[in-house]
Each structure stands twice: as structure tokens, then as C-alpha cells.
Scaffold this active site. Structure first.
Site, PDB file in Angstrom:
ATOM      1  CG  ASN A   1       0.884   0.247   4.291  1.00 49.36           C
ATOM      2  OD1 ASN A   1       0.777  -0.417   4.014  1.00 49.36           O
ATOM      3  ND2 ASN A   1       2.436   0.609   3.610  1.00 49.36           N
TER       4      ASN A   1
ATOM      5  CB  CYS B   1      -0.640   0.430   1.263  1.00 51.17           C
ATOM      6  SG  CYS B   1      -1.774  -1.276   1.336  1.00 51.17           S
TER       7      CYS B   1
ATOM      8  NE  ARG C   1       4.619   1.910  -0.334  1.00 49.12           N
ATOM      9  CZ  ARG C   1       4.766   1.756   0.024  1.00 49.12           C
ATOM     10  NH1 ARG C   1       5.911   2.841   0.369  1.00 49.12           N
ATOM     11  NH2 ARG C   1       4.661   1.463   1.189  1.00 49.12           N
TER      12      ARG C   1
ATOM     13  CD  GLU D   1      18.856 -10.710  -7.509  1.00 49.31           C
ATOM     14  OE1 GLU D   1      19.121 -11.427  -6.799  1.00 49.31           O
ATOM     15  OE2 GLU D   1      18.428 -10.320  -8.404  1.00 49.31           O
TER      16      GLU D   1
ATOM     17  CD1 TRP E   1      -0.425  -5.826  -3.734  1.00 47.95           C
ATOM     18  CD2 TRP E   1      -0.241  -6.393  -1.670  1.00 47.95           C
ATOM     19  NE1 TRP E   1       0.583  -6.825  -3.700  1.00 47.95           N
ATOM     20  CE2 TRP E   1       0.844  -7.595  -3.024  1.00 47.95           C
ATOM     21  CE3 TRP E   1      -0.119  -7.155  -0.152  1.00 47.95           C
ATOM     22  CZ2 TRP E   1       1.062  -9.151  -2.394  1.00 47.95           C
ATOM     23  CZ3 TRP E   1       0.222  -9.050   0.173  1.00 47.95           C
ATOM     24  CH2 TRP E   1       1.024  -9.451  -0.985  1.00 47.95           C
TER      25      TRP E   1
END
Ligand code: AGP
Length: 608
Positions: A100, A2, A27, A481, A76
């Protein structure tokens, strides 16, 4: 996860909120909303919807929004599905708020305050709004109501609140989930992170936990829960004003990959003296590195992969005990931690809750702590005894690139520093290491100059469903990675495997045309690695080889090859990682994906 913005000042708030929410899109989110103070009607107007910020913008397009105070949110989903009703802000009575975090005891609060018939959404956030409204109705004292309400809340939260009968004022309080704020000539502002503030000002402060903040047009006041006034501790962002913009690149990921030579240079800069690593400017005493008997790295995702490279270096250069732990597993794995342990928390955002909790746990056990962080003043930085900042500038793409290579640069400096003060390497040997480390930016630039060649290799794997990345030793850590990068942005199932382990099972999956990316940068295990590559080739695999220039042989010419410029083997992680980042980037962009915002992912992971 969020994103939050709040503004009260002299300017129209709608474009400020939409701009800030667009900046915060990185985000990760699934719904967007805003609430504005409607002074004519003495109420708070709410606009919200599932979807993107541009959907919210459309929703407000023909509304006559004339307001200079408001709050905005990108959600989110955690509690309740993705729909207009569950989007923030939530209003109950005179209270409108965005949130959030997670209110863990929301079910108990529904019972305690008898809210079940009053709630319209499935969210924990609406429960917080209802509890706050309950206390506000008792005395119409905003501060008192916020204080009483947060005493009831369990979990993590950053709440940003408006009261419909207190025009042009915003309140906020938080626990764990971050809030940063600022006051400028144009008004007062707060946000879930700096990127939303950096186009307005380079000064900000982090709101301390359990501190009530009151934002008025020309004043910001803070109190602790005992009503003592708290003075904001302003910090300066060293990010350039346009550093959070794409600057002509189609995606942030490409921009951030391309920024790596400068970012790595900025990370190393000022941290050597006469060719020897020096952390005096970071206020890190040598005793931190001499006093420890073991090291434990806690981190998630890409940051954890940087830790794996560090682990290999610590073993080879320092012959010291080191564990690298997934932060989310750390506390539940009975880690061996004591006062002789140096715990190193690594995080781009500095807000990853798993890493933060792991760090707190290690400190409770007596460990000394150092964090490697990109975002100044973030929660993990504040929780650590010492901090090394990566100086990479804002990283907006969800897929971490420059944060990883700058974390690596710091890890190399730490290893060389430790090797120096522990007497493992001589001054001359350290100087030679640092000279080579300082060549990394120029070598990375030369990989970037050849990006079209990586693009050609990327075209060869566009239609792959599954892909293997194989290598040994340091190459295997690098590929972990590389493989994460590919899977998160291209949605291709990619597995990094230690080549020698293939014949213990996974080679069963290699058939005609299975794509295999092989990495060869370590001379001492090269011949074994080449045998493993031939094993998969003879089972039909399509091999793309990334190989250090000096290690090319006549027999390696049969493969699609990308030649990595030479550095000492120990440092080949830099050119190799950058080439693999480019591979992931091109696969994703050629497939037409939203490279910067891969599905289901969030840049800042603030839930456990
Ligand atoms: C990186 O590409 C990932 N999106 C992710 O693994 C990330 O590195 C992880 O969530 C940790 O984030 P942090 O560095 O902000 O703590």
C-alpha cells in the site's frame, strides 16, 4: 485505497483472507489478490484478478487451497492500469509481497538493479519485490534483506511479505502507510486497518514506522532497523463486534446515517462537567486554548466542511482569527503559522495523507496541534500533541455521514470550552449552550423519523443532470457538505452557492425546471435568502426547500418543503445536514447505484 490482510495461525487462511478483503472493500479498489503458503510444494501460490473480491473468490473456487498462512490485497490502481498482471501480490524469486502506498523512486531502482527485462507488470510494487529478492538472494536472511531493501525505497509504503522458503511466517515494514497487527489464540494477524481485525479481537497495536514485524503462528516479534527488539503497544478497540456489519440495512450509508443520534451522544458523553465542557479525560490542558492567538484547521472533503462550520462559530462566538485550509493546498500556499497558532487536523480515518503532511508542516513551523479523529491510534492521532476522538464507531460507507456530525459535535464543544475559559460567555450562558447541544441527538432522531418525506423530494431530482444548492451564512457551509454528498453518491453535478452570489454569474444557468435545493435555517438572513429563492423560482427553477419550522411563512408554502425541527439557529447544522445526507442516499439508492462504493473513490486516501 489498497487494503491489506495477513494471517498465520491454526485456521484455514483462504476464508479468513476473503472475509477480510470483503470487509476492506469499503476502502475503494479495482483488483484483488491473495498469496498462500503451500507447504507441500515449498512455494507461495498466488491468485489475483482485476475486479471485485467475489471475482477472486470465483477464481479460487475449485482450487485445492490447504494453507494456514497467507496475505491478501485489494488494489486501487496508481502505477499501471487495472488488469490481472498489475494486481497484487507480486512475486519475484522467493519473495511475494503486497503493498500500500507509492514507491516514488521505482524508475531509478529499475536502472540501479537492472530490472527492466525481469519485470512483468507496470507497478512500482513489483520493483520493490525485485529489490527485496535481490538482497534476499545474498544471504537468505529475511530481516537483513528487508532492512537493506527499505533503505533503498523512497515514498510511502506498507509492505507485507512472504518468503517461499520460510513457511508460515509473514514479515512487514512500513513508512507512513499504516499497518495494525494482533496476536490471538487463533494466530497472528495484520491489516491495513482495524475493521479487518475487529471480528477477531478487540486488541491490536499499530506497527511503528520502519520497524520489521515478524508474524509466526504463536508469536509476533518486532525490531527497529538497529536490531533492537520493540515491544508492541496494545490498544483496545471500543467498537462493538458487529459494528462493522450492515445489521439489516441495505447499505452502510443508511445504517451510518441512522446511527447518528447515538454517535453524537457518545461523542458528547463524558466531555461535560456540571454543564461546562471538560476535556480532562482527553488529557487536554486549558492552556492549549488560552495560549493560542489564531486557529488553523487542516482537513479534506467532508472533514474540511466541518471546519467551515467551526470557522463560522469561532468568528461569531470568539471573535478570533481562524483559517480553514484544504490540506492538499496548505503547504503550497505559504500559510501564516507560528507558535501562537493552534492547528486542528480533522480526519475520520486519521490516515489521509494530505492532512497528515499538512499537520507535520504546521508542527515544524512551531504550531501546537490538536486532532479530531475517529480511528484510534491512527497516524494523524499519533502525530498530534492532543487528540479528541469522535467515538462514532467504524464508518464504512465511502460517503462520510456520522463522522461529519460527530466532528461538528466536538467543534461545538471546543468553541463553548474556549468561550468559557476565555471569559466570553458566562457559566450560565455556556450551560444553556450545552443544554441545547445535548438536545441534538433527539432532534436528529426526529429528522430520521421523517425520512420518507426526504425520499419523496429525492424522487423529484433523480433525473437531474445539474443541481444547485443555495443558502447564506451557516446554511451555505452546510450546503457545501450536502452538495459533496449528493455528487459523490449520485453522480449528479451539484453546486453549492452562496445565494447572494448567484446574480454575479451562476444565475445564467437557471432555466425551466433546474432543480434547486434551498436551505433556510438562519433567522437573521432569512428575508434576503427568501428573495434569492424567489429570484431562481421566477426563472423557472424547481425549488425544494429545507426550512426550520419556526421560519415557515405563508409565502414559503408554494415550494416542496421539508420542515426541519427547531433548535437555536447556531445548531441547525445538525438536522439540516442529516436531511441532506438522506437526500443524497435516496437519490443514489433509487438510481440503483452501489451507494457505499461510489466510482473512483476510496474511503482512505493515502496518496497525495
Ligand atoms: C466524504 O464523503 C468523502 N468521501 C471525503 O471527502 C472524505 O471526507 C475525505 O477524503 C477526508 O477523509 P478523512 O476524514 O478520513 O480524512
Amino acid at each position: 485505497m489498497c487494503g491489506i490482510i495477513g494471517y498465520t495461525g491454526s485456521k484455514q487462511v483462504k476464508p479468513i483472507i476473503i472475509d477480510a478483503l470483503t470487509t476492506l472493500e469499503y476502502r475503494g479498489y479495482d483488483s484483488a489478490g491473495m498469496a498462500v503458503c503451500n507447504n507441500q510444494k515449498n512455494r507461495t501460490d498466488v491468485y489475483k484478478c482485476a475486479g471485485r473480491v467475489r471475482d477472486l473468490e470465483k477464481k479460487c473456487e475449485f482450487k485445492d487451497i490447504d494453507s494456514t498462512c497467507g496475505i491478501g490485497h485489494t488494489r486501487w490502481a496508481t502505477h499501471g492500469g487495472v488488469c490481472d498482471t498489475n494486481a497484487h501480490p507480486h512475486s519475484v524469486g522467493k519473495v511475494t509481497l503486497v503493498h500500500n502506498g507509492i514507491i516514488e523512486n521505482y524508475k531509478d531502482l529499475i536502472d540501479e538493479f537492472d530490472l527492466s527485462s525481469a519485470l512483468t507488470s507496470e507497478t512500482d510494487t513489483e520493483v520493490a519485490a525485485a529489490v527485496l529478492d535481490h538482497f534476499y538472494e545474498k544471504g537468505h536472511d529475511a530481516k537483513k534483506a528487508v532492512k537493506s531493501a527499505v533503505k533503498k525505497l523512497k515514498g510511502t509504503f506498507a509492505l507485507v511479505i512472504m518468503f517461499s522458503d520460510i513457511p508460515d511466517v509473514i514479515y512487514s515494514i512500513r513508512n507512513v502507510s499504516p499497518i495494525v497487527a494482533t496476536l490471538s489464540e487463533e494466530g497472528a494477524m495484520l491489516a491495513s486497518d482495524n475493521t479487518a481485525l475487529c471480528r477477531f479481537t478487540d486488541r491490536y497495536f499499530v506497527v511503528p514506522e520502519y520497524t520489521i514485524v515478524e508474524l509466526k503462528k504463536d508469536k509476533v516479534t518486532m525490531w527497529d532497523l538497529n536490531d533492537n527488539e520493540i515491544t508492541p503497544q496494545y490498544l483496545t478497540m471500543d467498537w462493538e463486534k458487529n459494528s462493522a456489519e450492515k445489521n439489516g440495512y441495505p447499505f452502510y450509508m443508511e445504517k451510518e446515517i441512522m446511527e447518528q443520534p447515538k454517535a453524537i451522544r457518545d461523542t458528547i458523553s463524558g466531555r461535560t462537567r456540571a454543564g461546562i465542557p471538560n476535556f480532562e479525560a482527553d488529557h487536554i490542558p486549558d492552556s492549549l486554548f488560552t495560549g493560542c492567538e489564531r486557529i488553523c484547521v487542516v482537513a479534506c472533503g467532508t472533514a474540511m466542511h466541518a471546519g467551515l462550520v467551526f470557522q463560522a462559530l469561532v468568528k461569531s462566538r470568539l471573535n478570533m482569527h481562524i483559517d480553514v485550509e484544504l490540506a492538499s493546498e496548505f503547504m503550497y500556499s505559504d500559510p501564516v503559522i507560528d507558535e501562537k497558532t493552534l492547528v486542528i487536523a480533522v480526519s475520520q480515518s486519521g490516515e489521509t495523507i494530505d492532512t497528515l503532511e499538512a499537520l507535520k508542516y504546521a508542527r515544524r513551523k512551531g504550531a501546537k496541534s490538536l486532532s479530531i479523529i475517529n480511528v484510534k491510534g491512527s497516524s494523524i492521532a499519533r502525530e498530534s500533541d492532543y487528540v479528541l476522538y469522535t467515538n462514532a464507531g467504524p464508518e464504512i460507507a465511502v460517503a462520510s455521514t456520522k463522522a461529519y456530525t460527530t466532528q461538528l459535535a466536538l467543534f461545538y464543544l471546543i468553541v463553548y470550552k474556549m468561550a468559557h475559559i476565555r471569559g466570553v460567555l458566562s457559566d450560565d450562558e455556556i450551560r444553556e449552550c450545552i443544554r441545547n447541544l445535548k438536545r441534538v441527538p433527539e432532534v436528529v432522531s426526529s429528522v430520521l423519523d421523517e425520512k420518507n418525506a426526504v425520499h419523496v423530494i429525492a424522487r423529484g431530482v433523480l433525473d437531474a443532470k445539474d443541481l444547485f444548492m443555495i443558502g447564506r451564512g451557516l446554511d451555505y457551509s452546510i450546503l457545501m457538505e450536502g452538495s459533496l454528498k449528493l455528487k459523490e453518491v449520485s453522480y449528479i453535478h451539484s453546486e453549492a452557492y452562496a445565494s447572494g452570489e448567484l446574480k454575479h454569474g451562476p444565475i445564467a444557468l437557471i432555466t425551466d425546471n433546474t432543480p434547486v435545493v434551498a436551505l433556510v435555517t438562519q433567522e437573521r438572513i432569512m428575508s434576503k435568502e427568501l428573495s434569492n429563492i424567489r429570484e431562481v423560482r421566477s426563472r423557472g427553477a424547481d425549488v425544494a426547500l429545507f426550512i426550520k419550522a419556526d421560519l415557515i411563512q405563508s409565502s414559503t408554502r408554494e415550494f416542496d418543503t421539508f420542515v426541519l425541527p427547531n433548535l437555536p439557529d447556531e445548531l441547525m447544522v445538525f438536522p439540516a445536514s442529516v436531511a441532506l445526507q438522506l437526500l443524497a442516499y435516496y437519490v443514489s439508492s433509487d438510481k440503483g447505484f452501489d451507494v457505499d462504493k461510489p466510482r473512483n473513490l476510496a474511503k482512505v486516501v493515502t496518496v497525495e
